[in-house]
Design an enzyme around this catalytic site. Sequence first.
Site, PDB file in Angstrom:
ATOM      1  N   THR B  23       0.869  -1.178  -0.111  1.00  0.00           N
ATOM      2  CA  THR B  23      -0.068  -0.047   0.156  1.00  0.00           C
ATOM      3  C   THR B  23       0.873   1.228  -0.002  1.00  0.00           C
ATOM      4  O   THR B  23       1.891   1.185   0.554  1.00  0.00           O
ATOM      5  CB  THR B  23      -1.089   0.056   1.122  1.00  0.00           C
ATOM      6  OG1 THR B  23      -2.007   0.830   0.646  1.00  0.00           O
ATOM      7  CG2 THR B  23      -0.203   0.334   2.459  1.00  0.00           C
ATOM      8  N   CYS B  29      -3.670   8.146   7.213  1.00  0.00           N
ATOM      9  CA  CYS B  29      -4.138   6.821   7.110  1.00  0.00           C
ATOM     10  C   CYS B  29      -3.417   5.706   7.824  1.00  0.00           C
ATOM     11  O   CYS B  29      -2.156   6.207   8.170  1.00  0.00           O
ATOM     12  CB  CYS B  29      -4.521   6.464   5.810  1.00  0.00           C
ATOM     13  SG  CYS B  29      -5.688   7.699   4.927  1.00  0.00           S
ATOM     14  N   HIS B  46      -5.729  -0.812   4.678  1.00  0.00           N
ATOM     15  CA  HIS B  46      -5.169   0.607   4.714  1.00  0.00           C
ATOM     16  C   HIS B  46      -6.563   1.262   4.970  1.00  0.00           C
ATOM     17  O   HIS B  46      -7.307   1.559   4.193  1.00  0.00           O
ATOM     18  CB  HIS B  46      -4.933   1.058   3.342  1.00  0.00           C
ATOM     19  CG  HIS B  46      -4.519   2.158   2.900  1.00  0.00           C
ATOM     20  ND1 HIS B  46      -3.603   2.735   1.997  1.00  0.00           N
ATOM     21  CD2 HIS B  46      -4.997   3.591   3.402  1.00  0.00           C
ATOM     22  CE1 HIS B  46      -3.468   4.106   2.131  1.00  0.00           C
ATOM     23  NE2 HIS B  46      -4.374   4.515   3.050  1.00  0.00           N
TER      24      HIS B  46
END
Lengths: 283, 160
Positions: B23, B29, B46
Amino acid sequence: MKTVARILKSIETIPAFPATGSKVARLLGRVDYSVPEVANVIRLDPSITANILKMANSAYFGSAHPIGTIQDAVMYLGQKNLLLAIQTAGISKYYKKGASGYFDKATDLWEHSVAVALMSQILSKAITGEEDTTLYTAALLHDVGKIILGEFVRDELYKITLLVSRHGLSFLEAEETVLGINHAELGGKIAEHWIFPSVIGDAIAFHHRPDLLEKKDQILPWLVYLADEACLMMGMGSPVEGLAQRAVGQVLTKFNLRMKDLEKSMVLLSDDLSKARDLINII
Amino acid sequence: MSDLIVGIADLKISKNGSDFLVTYALGSCIAISVYDPVAGVGGLLHYMLPDSTLDVRKAKDNPAMFADTGIPALFKACYGLGAEKKRMIVKAAGGASILDDTNFFRIGQKNIMAMRKIFWKNNVLIAAEDTGANHNRTVRLDLKSGKTFIRTSGGEMKEL
């Protein structure tokens, strides 16, 4: 030549802004405009024409059946969306090369810019109840300074990141310390070079520090700031500076927003972005 | 060998030893990587925001958007491939904040707190963590070795 003089000189190498957008805006401003007339102006610009068709068919603009001609696109999109699509198509060509130094991939800057432009409309709708095409243009162009500053940042990246990590400067402040100018101010100068209205130039030049703009009545720089920070937090485009930005806390109270409102806008943006792949894929 | 890309508000799992789960662009995040070395099962989440009460319908459509729906969904998906909770190695990265973070943009901090609370409540130990600060991160989980790697903007890939 001093670095800052070399940077400013590079502005002259940027081609003029396509006149299609302002021509169409002027036509649409008349009460008696006709669709074929507008379509004819757009057709003179082949790259914009191709991109408008792609965008008119995108899920973001919500077309249920395929749109094959510019005339259909003009009718289907309507005034406001047509202007958004023309601006997006016109601006995209400057972002083709990306901004090495800031972004790993050429398309990252464009992706970030489209995300901030869409976010600016979500916030504008939440705050004023309306979308705003001038704000959209300013948001789409907020990082335009990076297309020039990128290579200078790349050459001095070590010095700049050291100032950020060791001395607590924001990335913007470090750019200014090392290069003599930051990407926001430079973007404002590019907007001047394109003879854009000053509200757009100011929104670009002050998008990291709207609190420093003396014209206190302007809300565009604040909205672009908020949209940009929200997108950076979400990792949209992910530039080298990460989140090394100053927090201008007043922005939420200024618009009577709670943190929850900003979080809700982020959820809406993730929906918009999934429909906006065609806008991002035009470059 | 193939890279399976985990987008924003997304999760992927695998038990194929030649896969990498990756990711990119973690700002505020958070990425949670889990791996069961016995079953050879790994997963990567994620998530974007801490709390699904913000938008319950959205959370139903896409649990990976929120910490409190995404983390259980990640574990459940891995159980489906034969992983067991007691063997799972859990690592976390992300949750960055902008500078002189006052009470305003605390999404990064809130994301970190949400994850700690969920793991604490469920008796799950976080084996390694690289959270906070103000840089972006990329996370890679190697399904063959079970190792999680992390790269901060402009830096080298390191094991977490």
